[in-house]
Design a protein around this motif. Structure first.
Motif, short mmCIF file in Angstrom:
data_model
loop_
_atom_site.label_atom_id
_atom_site.label_comp_id
_atom_site.label_asym_id
_atom_site.label_seq_id
_atom_site.Cartn_x
_atom_site.Cartn_y
_atom_site.Cartn_z
N THR A 221 -45.40 99.04 16.41
CA THR A 221 -46.05 97.87 16.82
C THR A 221 -45.39 96.73 17.09
O THR A 221 -45.64 95.78 17.71
CB THR A 221 -47.25 97.49 15.72
OG1 THR A 221 -46.68 97.25 14.57
CG2 THR A 221 -48.29 98.73 15.66
N TRP A 224 -44.47 94.85 20.54
CA TRP A 224 -45.10 94.00 21.30
C TRP A 224 -44.60 92.63 21.02
O TRP A 224 -45.18 91.63 21.81
CB TRP A 224 -46.80 94.07 20.61
CG TRP A 224 -47.33 95.26 21.25
CD1 TRP A 224 -47.68 96.28 20.41
CD2 TRP A 224 -48.17 95.45 22.37
NE1 TRP A 224 -48.51 97.23 21.47
CE2 TRP A 224 -48.74 96.55 22.78
CE3 TRP A 224 -48.42 94.48 23.62
CZ2 TRP A 224 -49.53 97.10 23.76
CZ3 TRP A 224 -48.89 95.00 24.57
CH2 TRP A 224 -49.55 96.22 24.96
N LEU A 227 -43.52 90.21 24.01
CA LEU A 227 -44.42 89.92 24.94
C LEU A 227 -45.19 88.58 24.58
O LEU A 227 -45.87 87.84 25.59
CB LEU A 227 -45.68 90.86 25.06
CG LEU A 227 -45.42 92.20 26.00
CD1 LEU A 227 -45.44 91.78 27.23
CD2 LEU A 227 -44.28 93.00 25.53
N ALA A 275 -44.82 95.81 28.72
CA ALA A 275 -45.87 96.04 27.95
C ALA A 275 -46.37 97.52 28.00
O ALA A 275 -46.75 98.24 27.03
CB ALA A 275 -47.10 95.52 28.73
N ALA A 278 -44.25 98.79 25.08
CA ALA A 278 -45.09 98.78 23.88
C ALA A 278 -46.25 99.54 23.75
O ALA A 278 -46.55 100.04 22.78
CB ALA A 278 -45.54 97.18 23.83
N THR A 282 -46.64 102.48 20.68
CA THR A 282 -47.77 102.24 19.74
C THR A 282 -48.42 103.50 19.68
O THR A 282 -48.73 104.12 18.60
CB THR A 282 -48.50 100.99 20.30
OG1 THR A 282 -47.91 99.86 20.34
CG2 THR A 282 -50.10 100.87 19.46
N LEU A 299 -50.14 93.58 17.14
CA LEU A 299 -50.96 94.08 18.14
C LEU A 299 -51.93 93.03 18.76
O LEU A 299 -52.86 93.37 19.37
CB LEU A 299 -51.82 95.65 17.44
CG LEU A 299 -50.89 96.71 17.52
CD1 LEU A 299 -52.02 97.73 16.75
CD2 LEU A 299 -50.53 97.13 18.85
N ILE A 303 -50.68 89.93 22.46
CA ILE A 303 -51.60 90.24 23.38
C ILE A 303 -52.54 89.11 23.77
O ILE A 303 -53.09 88.83 25.20
CB ILE A 303 -52.73 91.46 23.03
CG1 ILE A 303 -51.89 92.73 22.97
CG2 ILE A 303 -53.94 91.90 23.89
CD1 ILE A 303 -52.58 94.14 22.35
#
Length: 357
Positions: A221, A224, A227, A275, A278, A282, A299, A303
């Motif tokens: 995870t 991410w 991002l 993404a 990622a 995940t 997560l 986002i």
């Protein structure tokens, strides 16, 4: 919740004690609060999430303080090179809760609008000071000592100044005219610092994971985390351009907004393949039944920053496609937040039951 996302018999691992590792829950809850209020103003869900954000922030802080008193050496261990990036989550948790308070409380209780701005400002000062110390301190430690193999978790140390840039820009209209330019300069400095350090650290981390050693299943995870800079810098650019606009002549203000729009389109475009990676990591992690760790909260906040960045870019540029993308990402965030919240409660309860035996 499907068994493909949360297996019946996942591999279990010892949970870390209360402390910086858990502040991802504060970050994720707070940004969901802000986005809920932004998309559906006045919805009671945002009010519940705001209360939960404060409970998590205060509860984790008090719990960590008590833990450090009972276990001397805990605080010192938490600021060593390997653990220091986690303090970035403490900084971002403060900043995110302050921003959520300023977004929700005035609509919930108009008489407390001034209190909301005051709390936002106080948490901005604390969060920014801690975030700058973490970013500069970790960068210095990387130069002076061996931090081990590069990892995306390192990025947690350098994202906080970018959050400070976004939240600080939102405070500009509430400041005295003599302080508005100063705040904008501070937010711009935070923006440049975070973007510069983030570009270097994440480039090294991606090179390591893509060319040297793949991302460990248990850390899936964390793919991410980069991002967060993509989405947060897009949001920061829009927030700074929006706050600086009224202080500038029409021509320069329009040019600044155009630059913010172009930057956002570029960054979100670059974020698409990141993404995708990622998501792939995940999915792989859940398929291989990765154990629950507080890192699952990765997560949520990244986002959320993508959702916020896309929404603000849509508002600033007038491109409805980004508004739609922002809304879709908020729905995704609601799903991942629910997953992480349920998994966290289950893991904590199991840990307590096991400890009582």
């Amino acid at each position: 919740m499907t068994t493909t996302l949360l297996p019946h018999r996942p591999t279990r691992t010892a949970l870390p004690a209360v402390g910086p590792a858990w502040y991802g829950a504060v970050m994720g809850t707070a940004i969901l609060t802000t986005l809920t209020q932004t998309l559906v103003p006045g919805l009671w869900v945002a009010q519940v999430l705001l209360v939960l954000s404060w409970l998590l922030l205060v509860g984790l802080t008090a719990g960590f303080a008590a833990h450090t008193r009972r276990h001397p050496g805990t605080l010192a261990a938490s600021v060593r090179v390997g653990a220091l990036p986690l303090w970035g989550m403490v900084s971002m948790g403060m900043l995110a809760v302050g921003s959520a308070t300023a977004a929700v409380l005035p609509a919930w209780a108009p008489a407390l609008a001034g209190v909301a701005v005051g709390l936002d400002a106080a948490l901005w000062v604390l969060g920014t000071a801690l975030g700058l110390a973490t970013a500069v301190g970790f960068a210095t430690l990387l130069v002076r000592s061996d931090a081990g193999a590069p990892t995306t978790v390192w990025g947690l140390a350098v994202v906080p100044p970018m959050v400070s840039a976004t939240v600080g820009a939102g405070l500009v209209p509430h400041l005295a005219p003599t302080l508005q330019v100063t705040m904008l300069l501070v937010t711009a400095a935070c923006f440049v610092l975070s973007l510069t350090l983030g570009a270097v650290i994440f480039a090294v981390a991606y090179h390591h994971h893509w060319r040297v050693a793949g991302l460990a299943v248990a850390a899936s995870t964390t793919a991410w985390i980069p991002l967060g800079v993509v989405g947060q810098s897009t949001a920061a650019a829009q927030a700074m351009a929006g706050s600086a606009g009224p202080l500038l002549p029409a021509g320069p203000a329009g040019l600044l907004q155009d630059l913010a729009n172009d930057y956002g389109v570029l960054m979100l475009g670059l974020g698409v393949p990141l993404a995708a990676w990622a998501v792939a990591m995940t999915v792989r992690g859940f398929r291989r039944r990765m154990p629950f760790v507080p890192g699952w909260w990765s997560l949520t906040f990244p986002i959320g920053t993508l959702a916020l960045g896309a929404h603000l870019l849509g508002v600033g540029s007038g491109m409805t496609g980004f508004l739609v993308a922002g809304t879709v990402l908020v729905l995704v965030l609601a799903g991942t937040w629910t997953l992480c919240a349920v998994a966290s409660v289950r893991a904590v309860l199991r840990s307590r039951v096991a400890g009582a035996r």
